[in-house]
Write a protein that holds these residues in place. Structure first.
Motif, PDB file in Angstrom:
ATOM      1  N   VAL A   1       4.885   8.599   0.636  1.00  0.00           N
ATOM      2  CA  VAL A   1       5.362   9.643  -0.276  1.00  0.00           C
ATOM      3  C   VAL A   1       4.934  10.982   0.300  1.00  0.00           C
ATOM      4  O   VAL A   1       3.739  11.262   0.432  1.00  0.00           O
ATOM      5  CB  VAL A   1       4.779   9.472  -1.692  1.00  0.00           C
ATOM      6  CG1 VAL A   1       5.322  10.552  -2.620  1.00  0.00           C
ATOM      7  CG2 VAL A   1       5.098   8.077  -2.235  1.00  0.00           C
ATOM      8  N   CYS A   2       5.894  11.821   0.647  1.00  0.00           N
ATOM      9  CA  CYS A   2       5.591  13.122   1.243  1.00  0.00           C
ATOM     10  C   CYS A   2       5.614  14.200   0.165  1.00  0.00           C
ATOM     11  O   CYS A   2       6.646  14.437  -0.462  1.00  0.00           O
ATOM     12  CB  CYS A   2       6.584  13.460   2.348  1.00  0.00           C
ATOM     13  SG  CYS A   2       6.226  15.057   3.128  1.00  0.00           S
ATOM     14  N   MET A   3       4.466  14.872  -0.018  1.00  0.00           N
ATOM     15  CA  MET A   3       4.333  15.958  -0.991  1.00  0.00           C
ATOM     16  C   MET A   3       3.664  17.167  -0.339  1.00  0.00           C
ATOM     17  O   MET A   3       3.064  17.998  -1.014  1.00  0.00           O
ATOM     18  CB  MET A   3       3.521  15.472  -2.193  1.00  0.00           C
ATOM     19  CG  MET A   3       4.090  14.228  -2.840  1.00  0.00           C
ATOM     20  SD  MET A   3       3.343  13.838  -4.423  1.00  0.00           S
ATOM     21  CE  MET A   3       3.899  15.215  -5.409  1.00  0.00           C
ATOM     22  N   LEU A   4       3.797  17.285   0.962  1.00  0.00           N
ATOM     23  CA  LEU A   4       3.145  18.360   1.710  1.00  0.00           C
ATOM     24  C   LEU A   4       3.917  19.672   1.592  1.00  0.00           C
ATOM     25  O   LEU A   4       5.149  19.678   1.477  1.00  0.00           O
ATOM     26  CB  LEU A   4       3.065  17.983   3.194  1.00  0.00           C
ATOM     27  CG  LEU A   4       2.193  16.786   3.557  1.00  0.00           C
ATOM     28  CD1 LEU A   4       2.438  16.402   5.011  1.00  0.00           C
ATOM     29  CD2 LEU A   4       0.722  17.108   3.328  1.00  0.00           C
TER      30      LEU A   4
ATOM     31  N   GLY B   1       9.169  -2.628   7.574  1.00  0.00           N
ATOM     32  CA  GLY B   1       9.725  -2.746   6.232  1.00  0.00           C
ATOM     33  C   GLY B   1       9.280  -1.627   5.317  1.00  0.00           C
ATOM     34  O   GLY B   1       9.310  -1.770   4.092  1.00  0.00           O
ATOM     35  N   ALA B   2       8.874  -0.502   5.904  1.00  0.00           N
ATOM     36  CA  ALA B   2       8.360   0.622   5.112  1.00  0.00           C
ATOM     37  C   ALA B   2       9.482   1.327   4.363  1.00  0.00           C
ATOM     38  O   ALA B   2      10.675   1.157   4.660  1.00  0.00           O
ATOM     39  CB  ALA B   2       7.625   1.608   6.012  1.00  0.00           C
ATOM     40  N   TYR B   3       9.055   2.136   3.403  1.00  0.00           N
ATOM     41  CA  TYR B   3       9.999   2.904   2.572  1.00  0.00           C
ATOM     42  C   TYR B   3       9.479   4.334   2.497  1.00  0.00           C
ATOM     43  O   TYR B   3       8.264   4.557   2.395  1.00  0.00           O
ATOM     44  CB  TYR B   3      10.082   2.294   1.171  1.00  0.00           C
ATOM     45  CG  TYR B   3      11.246   2.793   0.342  1.00  0.00           C
ATOM     46  CD1 TYR B   3      12.474   2.139   0.400  1.00  0.00           C
ATOM     47  CD2 TYR B   3      11.121   3.898  -0.495  1.00  0.00           C
ATOM     48  CE1 TYR B   3      13.542   2.576  -0.361  1.00  0.00           C
ATOM     49  CE2 TYR B   3      12.189   4.337  -1.259  1.00  0.00           C
ATOM     50  CZ  TYR B   3      13.399   3.677  -1.189  1.00  0.00           C
ATOM     51  OH  TYR B   3      14.468   4.117  -1.933  1.00  0.00           O
ATOM     52  N   LEU B   4      10.392   5.319   2.542  1.00  0.00           N
ATOM     53  CA  LEU B   4      10.014   6.737   2.524  1.00  0.00           C
ATOM     54  C   LEU B   4      10.524   7.413   1.264  1.00  0.00           C
ATOM     55  O   LEU B   4      11.679   7.216   0.861  1.00  0.00           O
ATOM     56  CB  LEU B   4      10.587   7.444   3.750  1.00  0.00           C
ATOM     57  CG  LEU B   4      10.411   8.969   3.786  1.00  0.00           C
ATOM     58  CD1 LEU B   4       8.939   9.349   3.928  1.00  0.00           C
ATOM     59  CD2 LEU B   4      11.242   9.578   4.921  1.00  0.00           C
ATOM     60  N   ILE B   5       9.659   8.237   0.660  1.00  0.00           N
ATOM     61  CA  ILE B   5      10.044   9.085  -0.469  1.00  0.00           C
ATOM     62  C   ILE B   5       9.638  10.507  -0.108  1.00  0.00           C
ATOM     63  O   ILE B   5       8.463  10.777   0.155  1.00  0.00           O
ATOM     64  CB  ILE B   5       9.340   8.658  -1.776  1.00  0.00           C
ATOM     65  CG1 ILE B   5       9.694   7.206  -2.118  1.00  0.00           C
ATOM     66  CG2 ILE B   5       9.710   9.584  -2.922  1.00  0.00           C
ATOM     67  CD1 ILE B   5       8.826   6.610  -3.214  1.00  0.00           C
ATOM     68  N   ASN B   6      10.607  11.421  -0.068  1.00  0.00           N
ATOM     69  CA  ASN B   6      10.303  12.822   0.267  1.00  0.00           C
ATOM     70  C   ASN B   6      10.697  13.723  -0.893  1.00  0.00           C
ATOM     71  O   ASN B   6      11.869  13.827  -1.246  1.00  0.00           O
ATOM     72  CB  ASN B   6      11.039  13.264   1.532  1.00  0.00           C
ATOM     73  CG  ASN B   6      10.572  14.633   2.007  1.00  0.00           C
ATOM     74  OD1 ASN B   6       9.576  15.174   1.526  1.00  0.00           O
ATOM     75  ND2 ASN B   6      11.290  15.211   2.970  1.00  0.00           N
TER      76      ASN B   6
ATOM     77  N   THR C   1       0.833  -1.197   0.000  1.00  0.00           N
ATOM     78  CA  THR C   1       0.000   0.000   0.000  1.00  0.00           C
ATOM     79  C   THR C   1       0.875   1.258   0.000  1.00  0.00           C
ATOM     80  O   THR C   1       1.812   1.375   0.791  1.00  0.00           O
ATOM     81  CB  THR C   1      -0.914   0.025   1.227  1.00  0.00           C
ATOM     82  OG1 THR C   1      -1.721  -1.154   1.212  1.00  0.00           O
ATOM     83  CG2 THR C   1      -1.810   1.251   1.212  1.00  0.00           C
ATOM     84  N   ILE C   2       0.534   2.180  -0.887  1.00  0.00           N
ATOM     85  CA  ILE C   2       1.283   3.430  -1.012  1.00  0.00           C
ATOM     86  C   ILE C   2       0.439   4.567  -0.455  1.00  0.00           C
ATOM     87  O   ILE C   2      -0.730   4.721  -0.812  1.00  0.00           O
ATOM     88  CB  ILE C   2       1.640   3.706  -2.483  1.00  0.00           C
ATOM     89  CG1 ILE C   2       2.451   2.546  -3.055  1.00  0.00           C
ATOM     90  CG2 ILE C   2       2.416   5.015  -2.616  1.00  0.00           C
ATOM     91  CD1 ILE C   2       2.676   2.641  -4.553  1.00  0.00           C
ATOM     92  N   GLY C   3       1.024   5.349   0.437  1.00  0.00           N
ATOM     93  CA  GLY C   3       0.334   6.489   1.027  1.00  0.00           C
ATOM     94  C   GLY C   3       0.928   7.795   0.535  1.00  0.00           C
ATOM     95  O   GLY C   3       2.140   8.003   0.648  1.00  0.00           O
ATOM     96  N   ILE C   4       0.090   8.658  -0.008  1.00  0.00           N
ATOM     97  CA  ILE C   4       0.522   9.958  -0.510  1.00  0.00           C
ATOM     98  C   ILE C   4       0.078  11.027   0.476  1.00  0.00           C
ATOM     99  O   ILE C   4      -1.121  11.197   0.731  1.00  0.00           O
ATOM    100  CB  ILE C   4      -0.091  10.277  -1.895  1.00  0.00           C
ATOM    101  CG1 ILE C   4       0.097   9.104  -2.862  1.00  0.00           C
ATOM    102  CG2 ILE C   4       0.498  11.568  -2.455  1.00  0.00           C
ATOM    103  CD1 ILE C   4       1.514   8.844  -3.260  1.00  0.00           C
ATOM    104  N   MET C   5       1.032  11.755   1.025  1.00  0.00           N
ATOM    105  CA  MET C   5       0.708  12.876   1.917  1.00  0.00           C
ATOM    106  C   MET C   5       0.753  14.160   1.086  1.00  0.00           C
ATOM    107  O   MET C   5       1.824  14.587   0.647  1.00  0.00           O
ATOM    108  CB  MET C   5       1.712  12.966   3.063  1.00  0.00           C
ATOM    109  CG  MET C   5       1.780  11.738   3.933  1.00  0.00           C
ATOM    110  SD  MET C   5       2.845  11.971   5.381  1.00  0.00           S
ATOM    111  CE  MET C   5       1.740  12.882   6.460  1.00  0.00           C
ATOM    112  N   GLY C   6      -0.426  14.757   0.869  1.00  0.00           N
ATOM    113  CA  GLY C   6      -0.507  15.950   0.036  1.00  0.00           C
ATOM    114  C   GLY C   6      -1.203  15.613  -1.265  1.00  0.00           C
ATOM    115  O   GLY C   6      -0.622  14.931  -2.115  1.00  0.00           O
TER     116      GLY C   6
END
Length: 309
Positions: free
Chosen positions: A192-195, A216-221, A135-140
């Motif tokens: 995925v942080c796009m705020l 096991g999460a992964y972060l993209i900023n 599951t991919i979560g988009i912030m913003g």
């Protein structure tokens, strides 16, 4: 009409040429610190210095050369009470979607691990995570976030979104506000942080919130570095709770040479290039909005100073 141009990096001449081509009747002037210019009708700026404030005192509106507004709003109440207008998409949405999709697919398809195997001459197919567990979560979920959502859904990923206010996006489970943050994070495998950077989002991605992500999460900023508590990310990566990150933005840019991120192989670093301003599109957009203001017509993308974007 006279337009003031300023960029902290001093790269102004290409902007002068673009404005001359699109608005030949307009005079553009480039400001340098210590210089006093005749009054200007509009200002087009990026990362302005406090010394520029005197020159902005009489403008009718301030336009930004990019999507982010934090570098201007940090000047606070000293800014004149005129509209501040940020860029709309201006070609950045597609670039952002490309960047995020690449980072997601690189992690999902385990390409980095295959590259490491290849360097050692190993031929070893690896098991792939089922998409329903990815599951991919988009912030913003603003103008730049929506193209990213659309791009990821093309590949069949489950995409969830979080924003300050409620959103309704077909096929996307949306969360909002403080009450929605916890359930959003706890079911997210890739964040995925796009705020935008505001007082409310500064250090939002700290150990407390990042620790809620699935193991096991992964972060993209790709938004602003100050949203991420950098030491907390290092702690969670070293513990294994977060397996890696792709970071395009940092609290201090360029990223200083002694920063521990440089020596962490599980962090991919790029120099703030996830979505570069396409100058011709930006100038065309600004020119159209100036013309609208001159004719008494409304314009979009006006910054709400209270919200910070």
């Amino acid at each position: 009409m006279r337009i003031l141009l300023y960029r902290a990096d001093g790269v102004i001449e290409p902007w002068v040429r673009e404005f001359a081509a699109l608005m030949p009747q307009v005079e553009t002037v480039a400001w340098k610190e210590g210089q006093s210019l005749p009054p200007c009708d509009y200002a087009v700026v990026w990362s302005p210095e406090p010394a520029l404030l005197d020159q902005l005192a009489h403008v009718r509106a301030i336009f930004l050369m990019g999507a982010g507004v934090d570098a201007l709003l940090k000047l606070g109440a000293a800014l004149p009470p005129v509209p501040i207008v940020r860029l709309g998409d201006a070609g950045m949405g597609v670039q952002m979607a490309e960047y995020v999709a690449h980072a997601v697919l690189r992690y999902f398809r385990r390409f980095e691990e295959y590259e490491q195997q290849a360097r050692h001459g190993a031929w070893n197919p690896l098991p792939q995570t089922p998409k329903e567990e990815f599951t991919i979560g988009i912030m913003g979920l603003g103008r730049l976030g929506l193209p990213v959502v659309e791009a990821l859904r093309v590949f069949g990923f489950t995409v969830r979104g979080w924003s300050r206010t409620p959103k309704d996006i077909p096929g996307v489970e949306c969360f909002h506000g403080a009450d929605g943050l916890d359930p959003f994070l706890r079911a997210t495998r890739v964040l995925v942080c796009m705020l935008p950077l505001t007082p409310d989002t500064s250090n939002l991605l700290d150990r407390h919130n990042l620790g809620k992500l699935l193991p096991g999460a992964y972060l993209i900023n790709v938004s602003r570095g100050a949203i991420l508590a950098e030491p907390d990310l290092m702690t969670l990566i070293r513990s294994g709770h977060i397996v890696g990150a792709t970071l395009d933005v940092f609290r201090h840019e360029p990223l200083p040479a002694p920063h521990p991120f440089w020596n962490e192989p599980r962090i991919a670093i790029t120099p703030h290039i996830s979505a570069l301003t396409i100058r011709h599109d930006a100038v065309r957009q600004i020119a159209e909005k100036i013309t609208a203001l001159e004719n008494g017509q409304p314009v979009g993308d006006i910054v709400d100073r209270d919200l910070g974007y």
